[in-house]
Write an enzyme that holds these catalytic residues in place. Structure first.
Site, PDB file in Angstrom:
ATOM      1  N   SER A  35      22.876  23.485  22.236  1.00  0.00           N
ATOM      2  CA  SER A  35      23.746  22.844  23.233  1.00  0.00           C
ATOM      3  C   SER A  35      24.280  21.504  23.148  1.00  0.00           C
ATOM      4  O   SER A  35      24.872  20.938  22.879  1.00  0.00           O
ATOM      5  CB  SER A  35      22.462  22.766  24.879  1.00  0.00           C
ATOM      6  OG  SER A  35      22.578  22.789  25.910  1.00  0.00           O
ATOM      7  N   HIS A  67      25.796  26.236  24.538  1.00  0.00           N
ATOM      8  CA  HIS A  67      26.514  25.847  26.457  1.00  0.00           C
ATOM      9  C   HIS A  67      27.621  25.334  26.725  1.00  0.00           C
ATOM     10  O   HIS A  67      27.629  24.206  25.447  1.00  0.00           O
ATOM     11  CB  HIS A  67      24.973  24.816  26.508  1.00  0.00           C
ATOM     12  CG  HIS A  67      23.812  25.691  25.675  1.00  0.00           C
ATOM     13  ND1 HIS A  67      22.644  25.504  26.705  1.00  0.00           N
ATOM     14  CD2 HIS A  67      22.896  27.275  26.035  1.00  0.00           C
ATOM     15  CE1 HIS A  67      21.704  26.055  26.417  1.00  0.00           C
ATOM     16  NE2 HIS A  67      21.759  27.186  26.279  1.00  0.00           N
ATOM     17  N   ASP A  97      16.084  26.522  26.940  1.00  0.00           N
ATOM     18  CA  ASP A  97      16.627  27.817  25.827  1.00  0.00           C
ATOM     19  C   ASP A  97      16.540  28.095  24.178  1.00  0.00           C
ATOM     20  O   ASP A  97      16.609  27.466  23.744  1.00  0.00           O
ATOM     21  CB  ASP A  97      18.365  27.742  26.461  1.00  0.00           C
ATOM     22  CG  ASP A  97      19.074  29.431  26.727  1.00  0.00           C
ATOM     23  OD1 ASP A  97      18.183  30.715  26.533  1.00  0.00           O
ATOM     24  OD2 ASP A  97      20.252  29.437  26.130  1.00  0.00           O
TER      25      ASP A  97
END
Length: 313
Positions: free
Chosen positions: A160, A187, A256
């Site tokens: 991310s 992401h 996540d």
């Protein structure tokens, strides 16, 4: 949420203030006219989230993001008048730890609430990340017998904030004839998916491994705040992959990937998390370490070598 605005254009600052006014819970605690001023103000009074412009005098948003994440880390969203024209700078800022990007709200054109909506949605998502809450998160999949797979070796990587730079380091260290398939879940705003596809690939949909070994994009679960979700992919690997596999969780804010990585470990796969010292944002790897999801915790520069030890036989 306590926010800061970094922008040298008075009209842009006013547009951001008007947009934020639609959500009374948001408070602008300071405004900086360039990156250097922002670095100093952030050290004195660190906000929950910085709305960072890219092109400014004295110090631009890329360098300001790098310094803030090194000295006074906090969530940063890049706000620019034209995302598509600043793709290179956006990727640089994300490599230093910026979480997302959004266009500057239009001032005096159309419905002001509608113009503010994209920015407010981004801030809402960031607020969930900061609070480490996951509304409507997908439930962990059960662990049925693994179905057959068409490939024998797989590396599943999730990243991310700070991911683009970390992925560049990791991928460049792997040989061209690396024998395992590699799937990356990063992401990124869907506007930039096409640009990243030149060296990554994808959309803002989730990616899953199917029971027959094929990969597929899916909009479900629609209420998952991470798009694409690393957990969704890792969980599908734990459920369906029957060959050798390694799960790798890199730098990023939030949680996540942690639960999905743990499922992979429980299925007997090797799992690796990036260490704190080499992470631009030590959120996702930290969450994985906290629940004992990672078999190994390694600095970024040692992950590629470890993968070659495992697969290049």
């Amino acid at each position: 949420m306590k926010l800061a605005i970094v922008n040298d254009m008075p009209m842009a600052v006013e547009a951001l203030r008007r947009a934020l006014a639609f959500e009374p819970a948001h408070e602008v605690i300071w405004v900086a006219g360039n990156g250097d001023e922002a670095v100093r103000k952030c050290a004195e009074h660190t906000p929950d989230l910085i709305l960072m412009d890219l092109i400014m005098p004295v110090m631009d948003g890329v360098e300001a993001t790098r310094r803030i994440m090194a000295q006074s880390p906090c969530a940063i969203v890049i706000v620019t008048v034209d995302r598509k024209q600043n793709v290179h700078r956006v990727f640089e800022a994300m490599g230093h730890g910026a979480l997302d990007v959004v266009d500057t709200p239009a001032l005096g054109a159309g419905d002001p609430r509608e113009a503010a909506a994209p920015l407010l949605r981004k801030i809402l998502n960031i607020s969930w990340l900061i609070g480490q809450q996951r509304p409507g998160a997908s439930k962990a999949m059960a662990s049925p017998a693994r179905a057959s797979s068409q490939r024998s070796a797989l590396v599943a990587i999730g990243s991310s904030a700070g991911g683009p730079a970390a992925l560049e380091v990791l991928l460049k260290a792997l040989p061209r004839d690396f024998p395992a398939a590699i799937v990356l879940v990063q992401h990124v705003d869907q506007v930039f998916a096409a640009g990243m596809a030149e060296w990554l690939a994808g959309t803002n949909h989730h990616i899953r491994l199917l029971h027959n070994g094929q990969l597929a994009y899916t909009a479900e679960p629609v209420n998952e705040i991470y798009r694409p979700s690393i957990d969704v992919f890792f969980e599908s690997v734990a459920r369906h992959w029957s060959g050798d596999a390694v799960g790798v969780l890199l730098t990023g804010m939030g949680r996540d990937g942690a639960q999905g990585l743990k499922l992979m470990r429980q299925q007997g796969f090797l799992t690796i998390a990036q260490d704190q010292s080499s992470s631009a944002v030590y959120g996702m790897p930290k969450a994985a370490a906290a629940i004992d999801a990672a078999v190994e915790i390694r600095p970024l520069e040692r992950i590629a070598g470890r993968l070659m030890e495992i697969f290049a036989k």
